[in-house]
Design a protein around this motif. Sequence first.
Motif, PDB file in Angstrom:
ATOM      1  N   ARG A  55       0.819  -1.256  -0.114  1.00  0.00           N
ATOM      2  CA  ARG A  55      -0.020  -0.057   0.145  1.00  0.00           C
ATOM      3  C   ARG A  55       0.952   1.117  -0.039  1.00  0.00           C
ATOM      4  O   ARG A  55       0.618   2.209  -0.772  1.00  0.00           O
ATOM      5  N   LEU A  56       2.028   1.278   0.788  1.00  0.00           N
ATOM      6  CA  LEU A  56       2.698   2.514   0.853  1.00  0.00           C
ATOM      7  C   LEU A  56       3.617   2.686  -0.308  1.00  0.00           C
ATOM      8  O   LEU A  56       3.744   3.748  -0.854  1.00  0.00           O
ATOM      9  N   THR A  57       4.107   1.508  -0.851  1.00  0.00           N
ATOM     10  CA  THR A  57       4.694   1.624  -2.331  1.00  0.00           C
ATOM     11  C   THR A  57       3.851   2.298  -3.372  1.00  0.00           C
ATOM     12  O   THR A  57       4.184   3.170  -3.891  1.00  0.00           O
ATOM     13  N   ALA A  58       2.651   2.135  -3.342  1.00  0.00           N
ATOM     14  CA  ALA A  58       1.615   2.370  -4.254  1.00  0.00           C
ATOM     15  C   ALA A  58       1.566   3.935  -4.104  1.00  0.00           C
ATOM     16  O   ALA A  58       1.433   4.867  -5.217  1.00  0.00           O
ATOM     17  N   GLU A  59       1.567   4.437  -2.763  1.00  0.00           N
ATOM     18  CA  GLU A  59       1.332   5.738  -2.359  1.00  0.00           C
ATOM     19  C   GLU A  59       2.579   6.809  -2.605  1.00  0.00           C
ATOM     20  O   GLU A  59       2.445   7.857  -3.364  1.00  0.00           O
ATOM     21  N   LEU A  60       3.719   6.281  -2.270  1.00  0.00           N
ATOM     22  CA  LEU A  60       5.001   6.945  -2.224  1.00  0.00           C
ATOM     23  C   LEU A  60       5.700   6.806  -3.794  1.00  0.00           C
ATOM     24  O   LEU A  60       6.525   7.719  -3.894  1.00  0.00           O
ATOM     25  N   GLN A  61       5.536   5.855  -4.399  1.00  0.00           N
ATOM     26  CA  GLN A  61       6.261   5.632  -5.855  1.00  0.00           C
ATOM     27  C   GLN A  61       7.710   5.977  -5.512  1.00  0.00           C
ATOM     28  O   GLN A  61       8.190   6.795  -6.068  1.00  0.00           O
ATOM     29  N   PRO A  62       8.312   5.118  -4.879  1.00  0.00           N
ATOM     30  CA  PRO A  62       9.650   5.300  -4.580  1.00  0.00           C
ATOM     31  C   PRO A  62      10.623   5.228  -5.871  1.00  0.00           C
ATOM     32  O   PRO A  62      10.262   4.479  -6.725  1.00  0.00           O
ATOM     33  N   ARG A  63      11.715   5.892  -5.731  1.00  0.00           N
ATOM     34  CA  ARG A  63      12.415   5.794  -6.804  1.00  0.00           C
ATOM     35  C   ARG A  63      13.441   4.537  -6.639  1.00  0.00           C
ATOM     36  O   ARG A  63      13.977   4.121  -7.713  1.00  0.00           O
ATOM     37  N   ALA A  64      13.646   4.043  -5.309  1.00  0.00           N
ATOM     38  CA  ALA A  64      14.672   2.960  -5.184  1.00  0.00           C
ATOM     39  C   ALA A  64      13.719   2.310  -3.789  1.00  0.00           C
ATOM     40  O   ALA A  64      13.345   2.744  -3.232  1.00  0.00           O
ATOM     41  N   LEU A  65      13.848   0.976  -3.908  1.00  0.00           N
ATOM     42  CA  LEU A  65      13.415   0.198  -2.916  1.00  0.00           C
ATOM     43  C   LEU A  65      14.312  -0.733  -2.269  1.00  0.00           C
ATOM     44  O   LEU A  65      14.825  -1.743  -3.118  1.00  0.00           O
ATOM     45  N   LEU A  66      14.493  -0.675  -1.172  1.00  0.00           N
ATOM     46  CA  LEU A  66      15.745  -1.714  -0.354  1.00  0.00           C
ATOM     47  C   LEU A  66      15.116  -2.620   0.328  1.00  0.00           C
ATOM     48  O   LEU A  66      14.251  -2.274   1.258  1.00  0.00           O
ATOM     49  N   LEU A  67      15.132  -3.938  -0.010  1.00  0.00           N
ATOM     50  CA  LEU A  67      14.710  -5.166   0.913  1.00  0.00           C
ATOM     51  C   LEU A  67      15.776  -5.931   1.324  1.00  0.00           C
ATOM     52  O   LEU A  67      16.405  -6.540   0.405  1.00  0.00           O
ATOM     53  N   SER A  68      15.461  -6.172   2.687  1.00  0.00           N
ATOM     54  CA  SER A  68      16.833  -6.699   3.178  1.00  0.00           C
ATOM     55  C   SER A  68      16.560  -8.480   3.592  1.00  0.00           C
ATOM     56  O   SER A  68      17.592  -8.937   3.508  1.00  0.00           O
ATOM     57  N   ASN A  69      15.665  -8.597   4.340  1.00  0.00           N
ATOM     58  CA  ASN A  69      15.101  -9.863   4.843  1.00  0.00           C
ATOM     59  C   ASN A  69      13.858 -10.140   5.092  1.00  0.00           C
ATOM     60  O   ASN A  69      13.177  -9.198   5.384  1.00  0.00           O
ATOM     61  N   LEU A  70      13.762 -11.267   5.418  1.00  0.00           N
ATOM     62  CA  LEU A  70      12.264 -11.798   5.819  1.00  0.00           C
ATOM     63  C   LEU A  70      12.412 -12.763   6.992  1.00  0.00           C
ATOM     64  O   LEU A  70      13.028 -13.964   6.438  1.00  0.00           O
ATOM     65  N   PHE A  71      12.067 -12.933   7.938  1.00  0.00           N
ATOM     66  CA  PHE A  71      12.036 -13.860   8.916  1.00  0.00           C
ATOM     67  C   PHE A  71      10.731 -14.019   9.687  1.00  0.00           C
ATOM     68  O   PHE A  71      10.034 -12.996   9.637  1.00  0.00           O
ATOM     69  N   ARG A  72      10.607 -15.423  10.137  1.00  0.00           N
ATOM     70  CA  ARG A  72       9.380 -15.535  10.880  1.00  0.00           C
ATOM     71  C   ARG A  72       9.304 -14.238  12.094  1.00  0.00           C
ATOM     72  O   ARG A  72      10.195 -14.117  12.874  1.00  0.00           O
ATOM     73  N   ASP A  73       8.025 -13.829  12.013  1.00  0.00           N
ATOM     74  CA  ASP A  73       7.906 -12.717  13.113  1.00  0.00           C
ATOM     75  C   ASP A  73       6.629 -12.390  13.360  1.00  0.00           C
ATOM     76  O   ASP A  73       5.884 -12.179  12.485  1.00  0.00           O
TER      77      ASP A  73
END
Lengths: 243, 464
Positions: B123-141
Amino acid sequence: MPELRVCALYPELMNIYADRGNLLLLQRRCEWRGISFTLLRSDLGDELDPEAADLFYIGGGQDRDQRLCALDLAEVKRDALHAAADRGAVVLAVCGGYQLLGHSYQLGDEQLPGVGLVDLHTVRSDGPRLIGNVAIEVELEPGRPRVLAGFENHGGRTHLASSATPLGRVLRGHGNNGEDGLEGVRRGTVIGTYLHGPLLPKNAWFADWLMAAALGLTGPLDPLDDELEDAAHREARRAAGVS
Amino acid sequence: MTMLAPKLAAARAVGSLARRAGRGGGTSLPGKVLMRLDPHAISALAQRLVRGSVVISATNGKTTTAAMTASVLDLAGISLVHNRAGANMAGGIASTLLSAARPGGRIDGELGLFEVDEFWLDRLTAELQPRALLLSNLFRDQLDRYGELETIADRWAAVATSLPAGTRLVLNADDPLIADLGREADSVTYFGVEDRSIAMPEMQHASDSKHCRRCGHAYVYDAIYLGHLGSYRCPSCGRERPAPTVAADAIQLHGTTSSTFSLRTAAGTATVKLPLPGLYNVYNALGAAALCLDLGVSPELVVAGLEAVTAAFGRAERIQIGDIELSILLVKNPAGANEILRTLVLEQAELDLLGVLNDRTADGKDISWVWDADFELLAPRVRRLTCSGTRAAELALRMKYAGVPADRLVVIGTLEQALDAALSAAPDGRLFALPTYTALLELREELARRGHVTRFWERRGADR
């Protein structure tokens, strides 16, 4: 020296809510009492020896992993688990493992097979997941009601057949399906419950009951200093709103 | 903008009222009000940023990675609009933009730097329309809040494929779930660790994502660095870790205080002396470095910015209390806790600790995860652990079963009293606090009440 042999089924796949906490409780409480403890494991494709363990444990897993385990249970391990239960071994199935203990688990168009140890079926609901602290009243020995407290988080609704006996009745929380006030299932030493992950740390008395049942003891186990265990149990009850 | 201005004013008034009423920092309340008045306020305000926005998300390390990025961009002379307090859902980001908004359609800052909650990324990517997206990790949380890891991975995959052409992806090559997000993308930068000497002998208990998402086969790892992060390949379909262009090797971890590593980029190699501890912060630094290089910052400034970073709120933050140095290390899920534990045992001495386990909504009401974290690692080093919080007894119980003798464990539910007890029993002059998220806020508030720290919302500008 007495020995408790525990076999964890699919410990790599069915462990999502820290199921190893249950195994740790059993291990330490054996060691502190001078009971020898052996932990075995059985993974996808492994034949299961019904004589090799006194307690078989199945935890919870993600959908993908649960599906793999359902097929393996039905195709590779079904007969052995029945044989184990028939000779009085304890089978404890928690959350996703519990859902595989009955006849089937219906997920939309797909039906996962169950091992058929108990007379129940489970259906994935379109409704909300049933999530939260939960407390149930169980009567493992007639006339001695006790409380199990823990946490549940499941999308499936489990329905017992009229011939099946629940583990307990819901004091707070959702239980099997959020409707009939029942939680879990019990057929002798076969037990299933939605109280997920580390339920034994919150209910050390239940860990002891399982150990005694698995060892075939008639008398009580040696008492331990359970001050912290009792405090954690009270916290879990309080979290569920049952003091 | 004439329509937006009165809404901005109304939302600001609510925030100021809440603050005066003593309702904490009110970091997300004004934003929530603004979103109620205008659901696309974030988009409208973000469009005022002349350099656009960048978005950072991960299960662990968002706040620190953003702090590192801010440190570099500050040196590069780029003024930021940044949700540095870590309020990372729509309300928090709207609040951040709101407080930077100025009359006449202006905004106080050139570039938006936003850490975003995993569940709000789409949802926030759709609103912010970022020029770059940094995605680092996904863990159980917090499974009670977020659901299964695979579900989040699916949502993120949908985000990655729906980005407008030209959006830069900056991805952790060592996390298979994250690396997969860039398989079809044309503008992606991968970062990762290239130091076999720091690999773990075996996978930790709480490891996730051990199977190839393309074919379902179990990955084979040549090296495991952290949780399920490492160098992996699928023996069935051949999918493997992409080669990182921003990498760390020659990593040296210095206790709970700092680390050193060699940062390798297309421009060459440079040594980074990072003033934050643990391998997890090396990963955070790599992500920040890759992002800043992508934004056109020079490698020299990247290194200087990383070396100038200060600990984010409660993330290896050190506070002097009389004779005692208190280190606060937020723990909130097994993977994050394991890294904190690995870092703590780098200290040679026995440790005095204050653990605060809460089960409020923002912590996750389900505390099962404490049984997944490898507290066994810490157990032989505990001299005294004071346990507090709403689930203090279960934390103490976890440590008892991890092997800590009962006489080294103290349960004091009330944080105020627990803090006093822990401070009075730290003979080495060092105390390590391990709070969950709401416990961190409570601990910070108690320290502020005692005059040891300033409240976060009173620090405005002070930490720029």
